[in-house]
Design an enzyme around this catalytic site. Structure first.
Site, mmCIF file in Angstrom:
data_model
loop_
_atom_site.group_PDB
_atom_site.id
_atom_site.type_symbol
_atom_site.label_atom_id
_atom_site.label_comp_id
_atom_site.label_asym_id
_atom_site.label_seq_id
_atom_site.Cartn_x
_atom_site.Cartn_y
_atom_site.Cartn_z
ATOM 1 N N ASP A 111 9.806 -0.390 0.706
ATOM 2 C CA ASP A 111 9.947 -1.766 1.647
ATOM 3 C C ASP A 111 10.153 -3.071 0.945
ATOM 4 O OD1 ASP A 111 9.091 -3.674 3.487
ATOM 5 O OD2 ASP A 111 7.142 -2.618 4.304
ATOM 6 N N VAL A 161 5.562 2.099 10.591
ATOM 7 C CA VAL A 161 5.490 3.454 11.108
ATOM 8 C C VAL A 161 4.196 4.210 10.191
ATOM 9 C CG1 VAL A 161 7.893 3.809 11.140
ATOM 10 C CG2 VAL A 161 6.960 4.211 9.049
HETATM 11 P P1 XMP Z 1 6.633 -1.787 -1.222
HETATM 12 O O1 XMP Z 1 6.854 -3.169 -0.382
HETATM 13 O O2 XMP Z 1 6.053 -1.815 -2.471
HETATM 14 O O3 XMP Z 1 5.831 -0.863 -0.145
HETATM 15 O O4 XMP Z 1 8.181 -1.139 -1.371
HETATM 16 C C1 XMP Z 1 5.573 0.101 -0.522
HETATM 17 C C2 XMP Z 1 4.263 0.477 0.106
HETATM 18 O O5 XMP Z 1 3.846 -0.360 1.167
HETATM 19 C C3 XMP Z 1 3.305 0.315 2.151
HETATM 20 N N1 XMP Z 1 3.934 0.239 3.565
HETATM 21 C C4 XMP Z 1 3.632 0.967 4.595
HETATM 22 N N2 XMP Z 1 3.025 1.781 5.048
HETATM 23 N N3 XMP Z 1 3.665 2.092 7.159
HETATM 24 C C5 XMP Z 1 2.873 2.478 6.347
HETATM 25 O O6 XMP Z 1 2.206 3.140 6.551
HETATM 26 C C6 XMP Z 1 4.778 1.225 6.888
HETATM 27 O O7 XMP Z 1 5.545 1.064 7.706
HETATM 28 C C7 XMP Z 1 4.924 0.717 5.375
HETATM 29 N N4 XMP Z 1 5.729 -0.076 5.000
HETATM 30 C C8 XMP Z 1 5.025 -0.339 3.760
HETATM 31 C C9 XMP Z 1 3.097 1.941 1.669
HETATM 32 O O8 XMP Z 1 1.661 1.783 1.022
HETATM 33 C C10 XMP Z 1 4.191 1.825 0.707
HETATM 34 O O9 XMP Z 1 3.873 2.663 -0.406
#
Ligand code: XMP
Length: 189
Positions: A111, A161
């Protein structure tokens, strides 16, 4: 639980097919680099979201490997976003030196890139033979798309998601498909 689902974004059949494909690609690349199976291969799954993905992926990898689970939280579990959140590292269970070891870091979703970045920095200090990265999902947003990653199973729209290991408030990890939730689920808290 099923009544909270808005729509299925990626079905369990599609996930299974793609995991098999990615496993073949990883195996091919690792064997090419070492001119045979790598002598030392360690998978570093980032908990908890990658749990189910890793369980499926390792069973498609016909390689001698070890698992070294780590947790890095960049997301509290009570919000539907990880953006701007501080990365709290807990990578202490990694060996001090990983010299000669090929490493594959595995995360559920890319993300902001904060989580993967923290893992890569910690691993670099341990001087492994190589570091590769693999994510189940990558959100189609600039930070994620600009982040260099070796293996991506699926690019998805910038939506929250759950399922196949991913959670909201700790729930829905056990859904076999990757889904979006109905808007009222987020209004309940
Ligand atoms: P980053 O921002 O560090 O994000 O790249 C990675 C972590 O953020 C959480 N994350 C999500 N978890 N649905 C989720 O259940 C999503 O759409 C989502 N977007 C981010 C997740 O813990 C991931 O490892």
């Amino acid at each position: 639980m099923l009544e909270d689902i808005d729509r299925i974004l990626i079905s369990r059949e599609t996930i299974a097919r793609r995991v098999r494909e990615i496993a073949q690609q990883i195996t091919h690349d690792l064997c090419l680099e070492e001119e045979g199976p790598p002598a030392e291969l360690t998978l570093v799954p980032i908990l908890t979201g990658s749990l189910i993905f890793v369980a499926d992926l390792i069973r498609e990898l016909p390689l001698k490997l070890q698992l070294n689970l780590v947790s890095i939280s960049s997301y509290s579990g009570t919000k539907a976003t990880s953006r701007g959140a501080a990365v709290e590292q807990s990578l202490t269970k990694l060996p001090e030196s990983m010299a000669g070891t090929h490493v594959l870091v595995i995360d559920d979703i890319l993300d902001s890139g904060n989580t993967l970045r923290a893992a890569i920095v910690a691993l670099h200090h341990r001087q492994p033979a190589s570091i590769r990265t693999c994510v189940l999902l990558r959100k189609q947003r600039p930070e994620a798309m600009a982040f260099p990653v070796d293996y991506v199973c699926f690019d998805i729209p910038d939506v929250f998601v759950v399922g196949y290991g991913l959670d909201y408030n700790g729930y829905y990890r056990n859904l076999p498909d990757i889904v979006t939730l109905r808007p009222e689920v987020f209004r309940r808290r």
